[in-house]
Design an enzyme around this catalytic site. Structure first.
Site, PDB file in Angstrom:
ATOM      1  N   GLU A 168       0.814  -1.219   0.000  1.00 57.89           N
ATOM      2  CA  GLU A 168       0.000   0.000   0.000  1.00 57.89           C
ATOM      3  C   GLU A 168       0.848   1.269   0.000  1.00 57.89           C
ATOM      4  O   GLU A 168       0.377   2.345   0.393  1.00 57.89           O
ATOM      5  CB  GLU A 168      -0.937  -0.012   1.211  1.00 57.89           C
ATOM      6  CG  GLU A 168      -1.991  -1.089   1.112  1.00 57.89           C
ATOM      7  CD  GLU A 168      -2.773  -1.252   2.398  1.00 57.89           C
ATOM      8  OE1 GLU A 168      -3.846  -0.666   2.496  1.00 57.89           O
ATOM      9  OE2 GLU A 168      -2.295  -1.949   3.310  1.00 57.89           O
ATOM     10  N   SER A 195      -6.210  -3.179   1.478  1.00 57.41           N
ATOM     11  CA  SER A 195      -6.635  -2.702   0.153  1.00 57.41           C
ATOM     12  C   SER A 195      -7.201  -3.810  -0.735  1.00 57.41           C
ATOM     13  O   SER A 195      -7.118  -3.731  -1.953  1.00 57.41           O
ATOM     14  CB  SER A 195      -5.478  -1.999  -0.568  1.00 57.41           C
ATOM     15  OG  SER A 195      -5.134  -0.820   0.119  1.00 57.41           O
ATOM     16  N   TYR A 244     -10.020   2.651  -4.996  1.00 61.46           N
ATOM     17  CA  TYR A 244      -9.120   3.730  -5.401  1.00 61.46           C
ATOM     18  C   TYR A 244      -9.314   4.272  -6.808  1.00 61.46           C
ATOM     19  O   TYR A 244      -8.813   5.330  -7.133  1.00 61.46           O
ATOM     20  CB  TYR A 244      -7.667   3.270  -5.243  1.00 61.46           C
ATOM     21  CG  TYR A 244      -7.362   2.837  -3.834  1.00 61.46           C
ATOM     22  CD1 TYR A 244      -7.427   3.755  -2.778  1.00 61.46           C
ATOM     23  CD2 TYR A 244      -7.029   1.527  -3.542  1.00 61.46           C
ATOM     24  CE1 TYR A 244      -7.167   3.373  -1.480  1.00 61.46           C
ATOM     25  CE2 TYR A 244      -6.760   1.133  -2.239  1.00 61.46           C
ATOM     26  CZ  TYR A 244      -6.829   2.059  -1.222  1.00 61.46           C
ATOM     27  OH  TYR A 244      -6.570   1.672   0.070  1.00 61.46           O
ATOM     28  N   ARG A 269     -10.479   2.669  12.122  1.00 61.66           N
ATOM     29  CA  ARG A 269     -11.730   2.419  11.415  1.00 61.66           C
ATOM     30  C   ARG A 269     -12.108   0.959  11.560  1.00 61.66           C
ATOM     31  O   ARG A 269     -11.271   0.080  11.388  1.00 61.66           O
ATOM     32  CB  ARG A 269     -11.530   2.718   9.939  1.00 61.66           C
ATOM     33  CG  ARG A 269     -12.475   3.746   9.344  1.00 61.66           C
ATOM     34  CD  ARG A 269     -12.265   3.853   7.848  1.00 61.66           C
ATOM     35  NE  ARG A 269     -12.398   2.564   7.226  1.00 61.66           N
ATOM     36  CZ  ARG A 269     -11.644   2.138   6.205  1.00 61.66           C
ATOM     37  NH1 ARG A 269     -10.713   2.892   5.671  1.00 61.66           N
ATOM     38  NH2 ARG A 269     -11.849   0.952   5.705  1.00 61.66           N
ATOM     39  N   ASP A 326     -14.454  -1.922   9.955  1.00 57.35           N
ATOM     40  CA  ASP A 326     -15.282  -2.296   8.803  1.00 57.35           C
ATOM     41  C   ASP A 326     -16.255  -3.384   9.241  1.00 57.35           C
ATOM     42  O   ASP A 326     -15.857  -4.345   9.889  1.00 57.35           O
ATOM     43  CB  ASP A 326     -14.416  -2.872   7.670  1.00 57.35           C
ATOM     44  CG  ASP A 326     -13.513  -1.828   7.018  1.00 57.35           C
ATOM     45  OD1 ASP A 326     -13.702  -0.625   7.259  1.00 57.35           O
ATOM     46  OD2 ASP A 326     -12.622  -2.244   6.248  1.00 57.35           O
ATOM     47  N   GLU A 367     -13.062  -6.205   9.861  1.00 52.87           N
ATOM     48  CA  GLU A 367     -11.673  -5.938  10.236  1.00 52.87           C
ATOM     49  C   GLU A 367     -11.542  -4.546  10.846  1.00 52.87           C
ATOM     50  O   GLU A 367     -12.420  -3.703  10.709  1.00 52.87           O
ATOM     51  CB  GLU A 367     -10.739  -6.039   9.018  1.00 52.87           C
ATOM     52  CG  GLU A 367     -11.056  -4.991   7.969  1.00 52.87           C
ATOM     53  CD  GLU A 367      -9.844  -4.562   7.153  1.00 52.87           C
ATOM     54  OE1 GLU A 367      -8.701  -4.943   7.475  1.00 52.87           O
ATOM     55  OE2 GLU A 367     -10.056  -3.803   6.187  1.00 52.87           O
ATOM     56  N   ASN A 413      -8.872  -1.249  10.891  1.00 47.44           N
ATOM     57  CA  ASN A 413      -7.697  -0.598  10.291  1.00 47.44           C
ATOM     58  C   ASN A 413      -7.163   0.387  11.314  1.00 47.44           C
ATOM     59  O   ASN A 413      -7.883   1.293  11.720  1.00 47.44           O
ATOM     60  CB  ASN A 413      -8.104   0.145   9.023  1.00 47.44           C
ATOM     61  CG  ASN A 413      -8.679  -0.800   7.986  1.00 47.44           C
ATOM     62  OD1 ASN A 413      -7.957  -1.566   7.372  1.00 47.44           O
ATOM     63  ND2 ASN A 413      -9.987  -0.781   7.808  1.00 47.44           N
ATOM     64  N   GLY A 420      -6.746   5.221   5.539  1.00 47.05           N
ATOM     65  CA  GLY A 420      -6.357   6.243   4.556  1.00 47.05           C
ATOM     66  C   GLY A 420      -6.656   7.650   5.048  1.00 47.05           C
ATOM     67  O   GLY A 420      -7.640   7.883   5.743  1.00 47.05           O
TER      68      GLY A 420
HETATM   69  N1  LIG Z   1     -17.185 -12.018   4.723  1.00 47.14           N
HETATM   70  C1  LIG Z   1     -17.383 -11.132   3.756  1.00 47.14           C
HETATM   71  N2  LIG Z   1     -18.548 -11.132   3.066  1.00 47.14           N
HETATM   72  C2  LIG Z   1     -18.760 -10.243   2.066  1.00 47.14           C
HETATM   73  N3  LIG Z   1     -17.860  -9.331   1.664  1.00 47.14           N
HETATM   74  C3  LIG Z   1     -16.668  -9.289   2.306  1.00 47.14           C
HETATM   75  C4  LIG Z   1     -16.379 -10.175   3.396  1.00 47.14           C
HETATM   76  N4  LIG Z   1     -15.115  -9.912   3.829  1.00 47.14           N
HETATM   77  C5  LIG Z   1     -14.661  -8.891   3.072  1.00 47.14           C
HETATM   78  N5  LIG Z   1     -15.583  -8.518   2.160  1.00 47.14           N
HETATM   79  C6  LIG Z   1     -15.426  -7.451   1.147  1.00 47.14           C
HETATM   80  O1  LIG Z   1     -14.043  -7.351   0.823  1.00 47.14           O
HETATM   81  C7  LIG Z   1     -13.534  -6.050   1.156  1.00 47.14           C
HETATM   82  C8  LIG Z   1     -12.123  -6.137   1.704  1.00 47.14           C
HETATM   83  O2  LIG Z   1     -12.100  -6.973   2.826  1.00 47.14           O
HETATM   84  P1  LIG Z   1     -11.351  -6.591   4.174  1.00 47.14           P
HETATM   85  O3  LIG Z   1     -11.401  -7.798   5.043  1.00 47.14           O
HETATM   86  O4  LIG Z   1     -11.922  -5.331   4.709  1.00 47.14           O
HETATM   87  O5  LIG Z   1      -9.847  -6.405   3.711  1.00 47.14           O
HETATM   88  P2  LIG Z   1      -8.904  -5.144   3.427  1.00 47.14           P
HETATM   89  O6  LIG Z   1      -7.904  -5.153   4.515  1.00 47.14           O
HETATM   90  O7  LIG Z   1      -8.268  -5.433   2.121  1.00 47.14           O
HETATM   91  O8  LIG Z   1      -9.765  -3.920   3.406  1.00 47.14           O
HETATM   92  C9  LIG Z   1     -14.529  -5.502   2.156  1.00 47.14           C
HETATM   93  O9  LIG Z   1     -14.498  -4.105   2.153  1.00 47.14           O
HETATM   94  C10 LIG Z   1     -15.838  -6.099   1.654  1.00 47.14           C
HETATM   95  O10 LIG Z   1     -16.340  -5.362   0.539  1.00 47.14           O
HETATM   96 MG   LIG Z   2     -11.219  -3.303   4.774  1.00 47.32          MG
END
Ligand SMILES: Nc1ncnc2c1ncn2[C@@H]1O[C@H](COP(=O)(O)OP(=O)(O)O)[C@@H](O)[C@H]1O
Ligand SMILES: [Mg+2]
Length: 307
Positions: A20, A148, A214, A253, A255, A268, A270, A274
């Protein structure tokens, strides 16, 4: 509130060597300009393996960490700064290391009864079959240590599992399969002890992937997010709990997703999200009546002097 002078010389750490890097350079540059606009004595360090020498040469009094991903968001730079006795923004060593690891984060949440989608570790190619049996389809395959959306694939057919696993393995580290949550995606920004107004994310992509994050122009960010105030407050409390359980602090943040039944699922945390002027935390801050410069100063205030 401290004045600009109280912070002394601030090193804005950006770049680094993670996947990143480019995003971090944008975050760091935006932060640097915001600090300078407010008369803080801020200087940039494009972080490489000589960062300790650069900090010393600069005679930095504190550090604003604008590094994303491995090396910068995972406790490594935090440990170095502790050893050098330089206060830094945000989460400490332990929380950074835990939050960087999506598997450890989930294990802690589950142990405390917080909701996060079912998952399975994919160690060998054979585990792919087992994961489909256990979790059902669709599911999402992800490396536990990236950000990302790098190395992630939504898998809808069993035949595609192994390729998805290979793509995640290529990123290095542990790989998990996670149950797919059908629903709406949200993010909750945390600043000091507050949960800022939540943002709802909508993308026509299969998920919020790198491109949606992005590059795409068709990603929508809704803030206010459309939930009623009571519901948002209850969810906010869960997000704050999820954040603190991982030992995260200062700012960050969380998510999460809401499925069709309205059940929240933690995805997750963060710890260094960003910070470009079109990033999500600045968007949430704006909704709370705080402009980018004020936000940057409040984050800088989280750089407590180590006890
Ligand atoms: N269990 C899940 N079910 C549906 N969508 C998911 C799930 N896990 C992640 N995503 C999708 O994938 C994206 C990236 O996953 P995330 O775990 O937040 O990783 P990163 O660290 O890359 O942001 C999320 O923002 C969401 O849109
Ligand atoms: Mg994420």
């Amino acid at each position: 509130m401290s004045t600009a002078k109280d912070f002394g010389r601030v090193a804005v750490l950006m770049g680094g060597w993670s996947a990143e890097r480019e995003i971090s350079l944008q975050s760091g540059e935006a932060v640097l300009q915001a600090l300078r606009r407010q008369q803080v004595d801020a200087q940039r360090i494009d972080v490489d393996h000589e960062v300790a020498a650069a900090l010393r040469a600069m005679q930095a009094d504190r550090a604003f960490i604008a590094l994303h991903g491995r090396g910068g968001e995972d406790g490594v730079i935090q440990g170095l700064l502790e050893a050098m006795d330089i206060p830094y923004t945000g989460t400490g060593v332990l929380g950074s290391a835990i939050a960087m690891d999506k598997l450890r984060s989930k294990q802690i949440w589950r142990a405390q009864g917080l909701p996060t989608p079912d998952h399975m570790v994919l160690k060998y190619a054979q585990d792919c079959h087992e994961a489909v049996q256990q979790l059902g389809l669709p599911l999402i395959v992800k490396p536990v240590m990236e950000g990302s959306s790098i190395g992630m694939t939504k898998v809808e057919a069993a035949a595609d599992m192994e390729a998805a696993w290979q793509a995640a393995v290529a990123c290095g580290g542990v790989v998990i399969a996670e149950k797919w949550i059908d629903g709406e995606e949200y993010t909750a920004a945390i600043l000091q002890d507050r949960v800022l107004p939540m943002i709802r994310l909508r993308t026509p992509h299969a998920f919020y992937d790198f491109d949606a994050k992005y590059r795409a122009r068709d990603t929508q960010y809704l803030c206010p997010c459309g939930l009623d105030a009571d519901r948002e407050a209850v969810l906010g409390e869960l997000m704050r709990q999820a954040f603190e359980l991982l030992s995260a602090s200062g700012w960050g943040r969380v998510d999460f997703m809401l499925d069709g039944a309205g059940q929240p699922w933690l995805i997750e945390v963060n710890t260094v999200p960003g910070m470009t002027d079109h990033s999500l935390v600045p968007m949430a801050a704006k909704q709370a009546g705080m402009d980018f410069d004020q936000l940057v100063m409040q984050i800088l205030e989280t750089s407590h002097v180590a006890a």
